[in-house]
Motif scaffolding. Sequence first.
Motif, PDB file in Angstrom:
ATOM      1  N   THR A 108       0.866  -1.176   0.000  1.00 33.32           N
ATOM      2  CA  THR A 108       0.000   0.000   0.000  1.00 33.32           C
ATOM      3  C   THR A 108       0.905   1.228   0.000  1.00 33.32           C
ATOM      4  N   LEU A 109       0.327   2.369  -0.282  1.00 25.71           N
ATOM      5  CA  LEU A 109       1.108   3.603  -0.261  1.00 25.71           C
ATOM      6  C   LEU A 109       1.680   3.863   1.137  1.00 25.71           C
ATOM      7  N   GLN A 110       0.909   3.534   2.172  1.00 24.71           N
ATOM      8  CA  GLN A 110       1.375   3.725   3.550  1.00 24.71           C
ATOM      9  C   GLN A 110       2.532   2.779   3.872  1.00 24.71           C
ATOM     10  N   GLN A 111       2.465   1.547   3.393  1.00 25.38           N
ATOM     11  CA  GLN A 111       3.560   0.591   3.628  1.00 25.38           C
ATOM     12  C   GLN A 111       4.816   1.048   2.898  1.00 25.38           C
ATOM     13  N   LEU A 112       4.641   1.546   1.674  1.00 24.69           N
ATOM     14  CA  LEU A 112       5.787   2.062   0.923  1.00 24.69           C
ATOM     15  C   LEU A 112       6.429   3.217   1.682  1.00 24.69           C
ATOM     16  N   ALA A 113       5.602   4.116   2.203  1.00 27.02           N
ATOM     17  CA  ALA A 113       6.130   5.262   2.952  1.00 27.02           C
ATOM     18  C   ALA A 113       6.878   4.796   4.197  1.00 27.02           C
ATOM     19  N   ALA A 114       6.339   3.800   4.879  1.00 25.08           N
ATOM     20  CA  ALA A 114       7.011   3.289   6.080  1.00 25.08           C
ATOM     21  C   ALA A 114       8.364   2.679   5.721  1.00 25.08           C
ATOM     22  N   LEU A 115       8.388   1.862   4.685  1.00 20.14           N
ATOM     23  CA  LEU A 115       9.664   1.246   4.274  1.00 20.14           C
ATOM     24  C   LEU A 115      10.668   2.302   3.831  1.00 20.14           C
ATOM     25  N   ARG A 116      10.182   3.385   3.258  1.00 14.63           N
ATOM     26  CA  ARG A 116      11.058   4.462   2.787  1.00 14.63           C
ATOM     27  C   ARG A 116      11.872   5.052   3.936  1.00 14.63           C
ATOM     28  N   TYR A 117      11.307   5.089   5.129  1.00 18.81           N
ATOM     29  CA  TYR A 117      12.003   5.675   6.278  1.00 18.81           C
ATOM     30  C   TYR A 117      12.955   4.715   6.964  1.00 18.81           C
ATOM     31  N   LEU A 118      12.853   3.443   6.644  1.00 20.42           N
ATOM     32  CA  LEU A 118      13.737   2.476   7.295  1.00 20.42           C
ATOM     33  C   LEU A 118      15.074   2.419   6.574  1.00 20.42           C
ATOM     34  N   VAL A 119      16.110   2.165   7.330  1.00 23.65           N
ATOM     35  CA  VAL A 119      17.455   2.046   6.785  1.00 23.65           C
ATOM     36  C   VAL A 119      17.918   0.631   7.061  1.00 23.65           C
TER      37      VAL A 119
ATOM     38  N   PRO B  52      14.831 -10.022   3.346  1.00 25.01           N
ATOM     39  CA  PRO B  52      13.904  -9.802   2.227  1.00 25.01           C
ATOM     40  C   PRO B  52      13.387  -8.359   2.181  1.00 25.01           C
ATOM     41  N   GLY B  53      13.196  -7.739   3.351  1.00 33.01           N
ATOM     42  CA  GLY B  53      12.774  -6.347   3.399  1.00 33.01           C
ATOM     43  C   GLY B  53      13.824  -5.428   2.816  1.00 33.01           C
ATOM     44  N   ALA B  54      15.097  -5.708   3.099  1.00 30.14           N
ATOM     45  CA  ALA B  54      16.195  -4.891   2.566  1.00 30.14           C
ATOM     46  C   ALA B  54      16.267  -5.016   1.048  1.00 30.14           C
ATOM     47  N   ARG B  55      16.032  -6.226   0.524  1.00 28.03           N
ATOM     48  CA  ARG B  55      16.039  -6.410  -0.932  1.00 28.03           C
ATOM     49  C   ARG B  55      14.884  -5.640  -1.579  1.00 28.03           C
ATOM     50  N   LEU B  56      13.709  -5.728  -0.966  1.00 31.21           N
ATOM     51  CA  LEU B  56      12.559  -5.003  -1.498  1.00 31.21           C
ATOM     52  C   LEU B  56      12.784  -3.495  -1.389  1.00 31.21           C
ATOM     53  N   HIS B  57      13.383  -3.059  -0.282  1.00 34.34           N
ATOM     54  CA  HIS B  57      13.685  -1.641  -0.074  1.00 34.34           C
ATOM     55  C   HIS B  57      14.616  -1.132  -1.176  1.00 34.34           C
ATOM     56  N   ALA B  58      15.650  -1.894  -1.502  1.00 35.08           N
ATOM     57  CA  ALA B  58      16.595  -1.486  -2.553  1.00 35.08           C
ATOM     58  C   ALA B  58      15.881  -1.369  -3.897  1.00 35.08           C
ATOM     59  N   LYS B  59      15.036  -2.342  -4.198  1.00 35.50           N
ATOM     60  CA  LYS B  59      14.273  -2.308  -5.451  1.00 35.50           C
ATOM     61  C   LYS B  59      13.323  -1.101  -5.468  1.00 35.50           C
ATOM     62  N   MET B  60      12.643  -0.881  -4.351  1.00 32.77           N
ATOM     63  CA  MET B  60      11.714   0.232  -4.224  1.00 32.77           C
ATOM     64  C   MET B  60      12.433   1.568  -4.415  1.00 32.77           C
ATOM     65  N   MET B  61      13.564   1.745  -3.749  1.00 31.81           N
ATOM     66  CA  MET B  61      14.287   3.011  -3.835  1.00 31.81           C
ATOM     67  C   MET B  61      14.809   3.244  -5.256  1.00 31.81           C
TER      68      MET B  61
END
Length: 169
Positions: free
Chosen positions: A55-66, A118-127
């Motif tokens: 969701t857009l909210q989940q994307l925003a949350a992942l965006r703030y994680l490092v 898996p979250g870090a991989r998705l985060h890299a793809k998302m960014m």
Amino acid sequence: MDRYRRGAQDRPRPAAAPEPQRLPAEARQAAEVLFDVLMSQKTVMQAVAKELGLTLQQLAALRYLVPEEGIPMSALSDALSCDAANITGIVDKLEARGLVKRAPSQDRRVKLLKMTPPGARLHAKMMARLHEATPWITVLSREDQRLLRDILRRGLAGSRSQPTRTSSA
């Protein structure tokens, strides 16, 4: 006159709403165009979120994680201007997908949110997807792209030193 039955002339008057600050036409026009750009960018973000099953909210949350770092749930709540109950729901869904995990912090009352591999991989793809140039940028010349980048950086840097102003108008 009865102190409980005062007339309208005796009632305290509410403070007048502050007069909106008059901005130069160029500033107002720039704000209008920026709003259109932001709405265009939101459409891009929604498409990326959908592509990644978020969701857009989940994307925003992942965006703030490092990756490799934890963030307190309260800091994520502040970053997203969201109350704690909403953050809990967003994090529950991310955790159910195995993208994040809650971890204890030095302060037992505070839960840290950390990305899983898996979250870090998705985060890299998302960014990578979010940092792609959108059509409204690619149609500009390289010089205009540099100018836009520099102007936006200056505006952001200047806004960080200014208090946020809200208008009631």
